[in-house]
Design an enzyme around this catalytic site. Structure first.
Site, PDB file in Angstrom:
ATOM      1  N   HIS A   9     -14.260  18.836   8.603  1.00 37.50           N
ATOM      2  CA  HIS A   9     -15.294  19.448   9.360  1.00 37.50           C
ATOM      3  C   HIS A   9     -14.975  20.595  10.276  1.00 37.50           C
ATOM      4  O   HIS A   9     -13.545  20.757  10.336  1.00 37.50           O
ATOM      5  CB  HIS A   9     -15.798  18.326  10.714  1.00 37.50           C
ATOM      6  N   ARG A  58     -19.928  15.429  14.125  1.00 34.30           N
ATOM      7  CA  ARG A  58     -19.147  16.676  14.001  1.00 34.30           C
ATOM      8  C   ARG A  58     -19.242  16.965  12.121  1.00 34.30           C
ATOM      9  O   ARG A  58     -19.093  18.084  11.702  1.00 34.30           O
ATOM     10  CB  ARG A  58     -17.707  17.000  14.435  1.00 34.30           C
ATOM     11  N   GLU A  85     -13.258   9.354  11.083  1.00 37.88           N
ATOM     12  CA  GLU A  85     -11.798   9.562  11.378  1.00 37.88           C
ATOM     13  C   GLU A  85     -11.011   8.295  11.672  1.00 37.88           C
ATOM     14  O   GLU A  85     -11.583   7.422  12.211  1.00 37.88           O
ATOM     15  CB  GLU A  85     -11.836  10.709  12.470  1.00 37.88           C
ATOM     16  N   HIS A 155     -13.163  13.978   7.554  1.00 36.66           N
ATOM     17  CA  HIS A 155     -12.113  14.125   8.666  1.00 36.66           C
ATOM     18  C   HIS A 155     -10.736  14.212   8.275  1.00 36.66           C
ATOM     19  O   HIS A 155     -10.459  13.861   6.965  1.00 36.66           O
ATOM     20  CB  HIS A 155     -12.127  13.061   9.760  1.00 36.66           C
TER      21      HIS A 155
END
Length: 201
Positions: A9, A58, A85, A155
């Site tokens: 991201h 995100r 993440e 992530h």
């Protein structure tokens, strides 16, 4: 031949503030949105069949911007927690520099980069690997074998886990790997999913 593209991201508000983010659901910064747009520009010659992302906004917004830039917003998008993440536990939200002053640079580096050491109340990279890679093998590899062109926007640590598997990177070597925000990583495989090339855009 099969093609897989990975993108971390764009810059988030916690990236900008040098904070441990983990699975805290923070926004992209204006720079992060611009990084996503540039990533899309770099992928103009690729037509994707399916896209995957995490449950965190995100990554989802980065993917949305990339697909808008590509004019490919109608492809299937699968949102899955397997690509979230890693959890940083009680470190989440803390400033990394301040945390290093408290615990020492060496300890913080171990928490951030080691394969099998968990931060307090959090996940290790090994834990992340054990949820990310099985999902990839079960759900995405068959699509690649069928000739689909796949995009994953996720992530730093979920993608580092995938890199370990895809590039046969050791637990020791992965400690030296950092993935830049918004930079596509392209994997080309033969029909048996043997890795042929890796390119960075």
């Amino acid at each position: 031949m099969a093609l897989l593209t990975l993108i971390r991201h764009g810059q988030s508000t916690y990236n900008l503030e040098n904070r441990f983010t983990g699975n805290t659901d923070v926004e992209l910064t204006p720079l992060g949105k611009e990084e996503a747009k540039r990533a899309g520009e770099k992928l103009k010659n690729i037509t994707f069949t399916t896209a995957y992302t995490s449950m965190l906004k995100r990554a989802q917004e980065t993917l949305q911007i990339v697909l808008e830039e590509l004019k490919q917003t109608t492809i299937p998008v699968i949102k899955i927690a397997a690509f979230d993440e890693r959890r940083y536990g009680s470190l989440q939200g803390l400033n990394k520099a301040e945390t290093a002053l408290k615990y020492g640079d060496a300890q913080v580096e171990i928490w951030r980069r080691s394969y099998d050491v968990c931060p307090p109340d959090g996940e290790s990279l090994k834990d992340t690997f054990n949820r990310t890679v099985p999902y990839y093998k079960q759900e995405i590899e068959p699509k690649l074998k069928a000739g689909e062109t796949i995009l994953i926007v996720a992530h730093g640590n979920s993608l580092r886990s995938l890199m370990m598997y895809l590039e046969n990177i050791s637990p020791e070597a992965i400690a030296e790997v950092n993935i830049a925000t918004g930079s596509p990583r392209l994997y080309t495989f033969d029909n048996e999913l043997k890795l042929m090339s890796v390119n960075y855009l």
